[in-house]
Design a protein around this motif. Structure first.
Motif, PDB file in Angstrom:
ATOM      1  N   LYS A  83       0.841  -1.201   0.000  1.00 37.85           N
ATOM      2  CA  LYS A  83       0.000   0.000   0.000  1.00 37.85           C
ATOM      3  C   LYS A  83       0.879   1.255   0.000  1.00 37.85           C
ATOM      4  O   LYS A  83       0.639   2.187  -0.769  1.00 37.85           O
ATOM      5  N   LYS A  84       1.920   1.252   0.867  1.00 39.22           N
ATOM      6  CA  LYS A  84       2.815   2.409   0.926  1.00 39.22           C
ATOM      7  C   LYS A  84       3.510   2.626  -0.415  1.00 39.22           C
ATOM      8  O   LYS A  84       3.665   3.770  -0.875  1.00 39.22           O
ATOM      9  N   ALA A  85       3.938   1.513  -1.046  1.00 39.17           N
ATOM     10  CA  ALA A  85       4.610   1.619  -2.349  1.00 39.17           C
ATOM     11  C   ALA A  85       3.652   2.197  -3.394  1.00 39.17           C
ATOM     12  O   ALA A  85       4.039   3.060  -4.199  1.00 39.17           O
ATOM     13  N   LEU A  86       2.407   1.758  -3.363  1.00 36.13           N
ATOM     14  CA  LEU A  86       1.421   2.275  -4.331  1.00 36.13           C
ATOM     15  C   LEU A  86       1.108   3.753  -4.074  1.00 36.13           C
ATOM     16  O   LEU A  86       0.963   4.532  -5.028  1.00 36.13           O
ATOM     17  N   VAL A  87       1.024   4.119  -2.799  1.00 33.11           N
ATOM     18  CA  VAL A  87       0.791   5.533  -2.467  1.00 33.11           C
ATOM     19  C   VAL A  87       1.953   6.383  -2.980  1.00 33.11           C
ATOM     20  O   VAL A  87       1.752   7.473  -3.541  1.00 33.11           O
ATOM     21  N   GLU A  88       3.185   5.880  -2.817  1.00 30.97           N
ATOM     22  CA  GLU A  88       4.364   6.618  -3.302  1.00 30.97           C
ATOM     23  C   GLU A  88       4.336   6.719  -4.828  1.00 30.97           C
ATOM     24  O   GLU A  88       4.623   7.786  -5.393  1.00 30.97           O
ATOM     25  N   GLU A  89       3.969   5.622  -5.505  1.00 31.50           N
ATOM     26  CA  GLU A  89       3.860   5.664  -6.974  1.00 31.50           C
ATOM     27  C   GLU A  89       2.813   6.693  -7.401  1.00 31.50           C
ATOM     28  O   GLU A  89       3.021   7.449  -8.357  1.00 31.50           O
ATOM     29  N   LEU A  90       1.698   6.719  -6.701  1.00 34.53           N
ATOM     30  CA  LEU A  90       0.633   7.672  -7.015  1.00 34.53           C
ATOM     31  C   LEU A  90       1.119   9.101  -6.810  1.00 34.53           C
ATOM     32  O   LEU A  90       0.884   9.981  -7.656  1.00 34.53           O
ATOM     33  N   ARG A  91       1.850   9.351  -5.714  1.00 33.50           N
ATOM     34  CA  ARG A  91       2.379  10.694  -5.453  1.00 33.50           C
ATOM     35  C   ARG A  91       3.331  11.110  -6.568  1.00 33.50           C
ATOM     36  O   ARG A  91       3.244  12.233  -7.091  1.00 33.50           O
ATOM     37  N   GLN A  92       4.211  10.204  -6.969  1.00 36.69           N
ATOM     38  CA  GLN A  92       5.155  10.525  -8.031  1.00 36.69           C
ATOM     39  C   GLN A  92       4.440  10.769  -9.367  1.00 36.69           C
ATOM     40  O   GLN A  92       4.810  11.671 -10.126  1.00 36.69           O
ATOM     41  N   ALA A  93       3.397   9.968  -9.617  1.00 30.23           N
ATOM     42  CA  ALA A  93       2.630  10.154 -10.853  1.00 30.23           C
ATOM     43  C   ALA A  93       1.933  11.517 -10.852  1.00 30.23           C
ATOM     44  O   ALA A  93       1.893  12.214 -11.878  1.00 30.23           O
ATOM     45  N   LYS A  94       1.407  11.904  -9.674  1.00 27.63           N
ATOM     46  CA  LYS A  94       0.761  13.228  -9.580  1.00 27.63           C
ATOM     47  C   LYS A  94       1.775  14.341  -9.809  1.00 27.63           C
ATOM     48  O   LYS A  94       1.480  15.321 -10.500  1.00 27.63           O
ATOM     49  N   GLU A  95       2.983  14.185  -9.226  1.00 31.47           N
ATOM     50  CA  GLU A  95       4.039  15.181  -9.445  1.00 31.47           C
ATOM     51  C   GLU A  95       4.394  15.278 -10.925  1.00 31.47           C
ATOM     52  O   GLU A  95       4.537  16.380 -11.474  1.00 31.47           O
ATOM     53  N   ALA A  96       4.525  14.103 -11.561  1.00 30.08           N
ATOM     54  CA  ALA A  96       4.869  14.090 -12.984  1.00 30.08           C
ATOM     55  C   ALA A  96       3.764  14.740 -13.808  1.00 30.08           C
ATOM     56  O   ALA A  96       4.040  15.509 -14.747  1.00 30.08           O
ATOM     57  N   LEU A  97       2.527  14.456 -13.449  1.00 29.80           N
ATOM     58  CA  LEU A  97       1.401  15.054 -14.170  1.00 29.80           C
ATOM     59  C   LEU A  97       1.378  16.564 -13.983  1.00 29.80           C
ATOM     60  O   LEU A  97       1.190  17.311 -14.942  1.00 29.80           O
ATOM     61  N   THR A  98       1.614  17.001 -12.753  1.00 30.95           N
ATOM     62  CA  THR A  98       1.645  18.443 -12.479  1.00 30.95           C
ATOM     63  C   THR A  98       2.770  19.099 -13.263  1.00 30.95           C
ATOM     64  O   THR A  98       2.579  20.168 -13.873  1.00 30.95           O
ATOM     65  N   ALA A  99       3.931  18.451 -13.287  1.00 28.90           N
ATOM     66  CA  ALA A  99       5.060  18.998 -14.062  1.00 28.90           C
ATOM     67  C   ALA A  99       4.725  19.008 -15.546  1.00 28.90           C
ATOM     68  O   ALA A  99       5.030  19.979 -16.256  1.00 28.90           O
ATOM     69  N   SER A 100       4.083  17.961 -15.989  1.00 24.41           N
ATOM     70  CA  SER A 100       3.706  17.875 -17.402  1.00 24.41           C
ATOM     71  C   SER A 100       2.694  18.970 -17.746  1.00 24.41           C
ATOM     72  O   SER A 100       2.797  19.624 -18.787  1.00 24.41           O
ATOM     73  N   GLU A 101       1.722  19.167 -16.859  1.00 27.30           N
ATOM     74  CA  GLU A 101       0.727  20.226 -17.086  1.00 27.30           C
ATOM     75  C   GLU A 101       1.399  21.591 -17.098  1.00 27.30           C
ATOM     76  O   GLU A 101       1.065  22.458 -17.919  1.00 27.30           O
ATOM     77  N   ALA A 102       2.338  21.784 -16.189  1.00 31.73           N
ATOM     78  CA  ALA A 102       3.044  23.068 -16.143  1.00 31.73           C
ATOM     79  C   ALA A 102       3.846  23.266 -17.423  1.00 31.73           C
ATOM     80  O   ALA A 102       3.888  24.388 -17.978  1.00 31.73           O
ATOM     81  N   SER A 103       4.449  22.201 -17.913  1.00 32.94           N
ATOM     82  CA  SER A 103       5.227  22.270 -19.154  1.00 32.94           C
ATOM     83  C   SER A 103       4.314  22.614 -20.328  1.00 32.94           C
ATOM     84  O   SER A 103       4.645  23.459 -21.155  1.00 32.94           O
ATOM     85  N   VAL A 104       3.149  21.954 -20.370  1.00 33.55           N
ATOM     86  CA  VAL A 104       2.190  22.230 -21.447  1.00 33.55           C
ATOM     87  C   VAL A 104       1.722  23.683 -21.354  1.00 33.55           C
ATOM     88  O   VAL A 104       1.643  24.398 -22.367  1.00 33.55           O
ATOM     89  N   SER A 105       1.434  24.138 -20.149  1.00 32.55           N
ATOM     90  CA  SER A 105       0.985  25.521 -19.976  1.00 32.55           C
ATOM     91  C   SER A 105       2.067  26.491 -20.425  1.00 32.55           C
ATOM     92  O   SER A 105       1.781  27.494 -21.102  1.00 32.55           O
ATOM     93  N   ALA A 106       3.320  26.216 -20.062  1.00 32.88           N
ATOM     94  CA  ALA A 106       4.424  27.095 -20.478  1.00 32.88           C
ATOM     95  C   ALA A 106       4.563  27.095 -21.991  1.00 32.88           C
ATOM     96  O   ALA A 106       4.790  28.157 -22.603  1.00 32.88           O
ATOM     97  N   GLN A 107       4.404  25.928 -22.606  1.00 31.65           N
ATOM     98  CA  GLN A 107       4.485  25.852 -24.070  1.00 31.65           C
ATOM     99  C   GLN A 107       3.357  26.664 -24.712  1.00 31.65           C
ATOM    100  O   GLN A 107       3.555  27.369 -25.705  1.00 31.65           O
ATOM    101  N   GLU A 108       2.168  26.552 -24.128  1.00 34.62           N
ATOM    102  CA  GLU A 108       1.027  27.305 -24.661  1.00 34.62           C
ATOM    103  C   GLU A 108       1.261  28.810 -24.538  1.00 34.62           C
ATOM    104  O   GLU A 108       0.972  29.587 -25.459  1.00 34.62           O
ATOM    105  N   VAL A 109       1.828  29.212 -23.387  1.00 33.67           N
ATOM    106  CA  VAL A 109       2.116  30.630 -23.179  1.00 33.67           C
ATOM    107  C   VAL A 109       3.149  31.098 -24.203  1.00 33.67           C
ATOM    108  O   VAL A 109       2.996  32.164 -24.832  1.00 33.67           O
ATOM    109  N   ARG A 110       4.212  30.314 -24.412  1.00 34.63           N
ATOM    110  CA  ARG A 110       5.247  30.691 -25.394  1.00 34.63           C
ATOM    111  C   ARG A 110       4.657  30.762 -26.803  1.00 34.63           C
ATOM    112  O   ARG A 110       4.944  31.688 -27.571  1.00 34.63           O
TER     113      ARG A 110
END
Length: 128
Positions: A83-110
């Motif tokens: 369960k702890k390993a899955l929670v950590e994977e989920l946290r990392q996936a959320k971070e990656a998604l947030t970073a990806s969204e931020a990257s997409v937003s920055a690309q859109e702004v540029r």
């Protein structure tokens, strides 16, 4: 006097025979008592063996129960680790998604800035 002596001897004989009869009765009663005690001792011994077997089975059941509880505890700990390993994977996936969204937003702004700058340059050229 001889008859008296004979009578006394006969009386003593009868008294001794009576004592012998009584002694035999006592011996017979004692033998019966010993036999009854032997039977009782066997019954007690059988009961003791039965109780020892019940105790052995109860200990076996307790040991099996303890082993089952230990196995369940190990399984629960393993589940908790998963369960702890899955929670950590989920946290990392959320971070990656947030970073990806931020990257997409920055690309859109540029891209918007580039388009806006191109449009301004075009307007400036046309205005000249």
């Amino acid at each position: 006097a001889l008859e008296e002596k004979l009578r006394q001897v006969n009386d003593e004989k009868k008294a001794l025979e009576e004592k012998l009869r009584q002694a035999k009765e006592v011996a017979s009663a004692s033998a019966a008592k010993v036999a009854a005690q032997t039977v009782e001792n066997r019954r007690v011994e059988d009961e003791k063996k039965a109780l020892e077997e019940q105790l052995r089975q109860a200990k076996e059941a307790a040991n099996a129960s303890e082993a089952k509880v230990a196995a369940q505890t190990v399984e629960a700990l393993r589940f908790e680790d998963e369960k702890k390993a899955l929670v950590e994977e989920l946290r990392q996936a959320k971070e990656a998604l947030t970073a990806s969204e931020a990257s997409v937003s920055a690309q859109e702004v540029r891209r918007f800035q580039d388009e806006f700058l191109l449009a301004l340059e075009e307007e400036l050229r046309q205005a000249k």
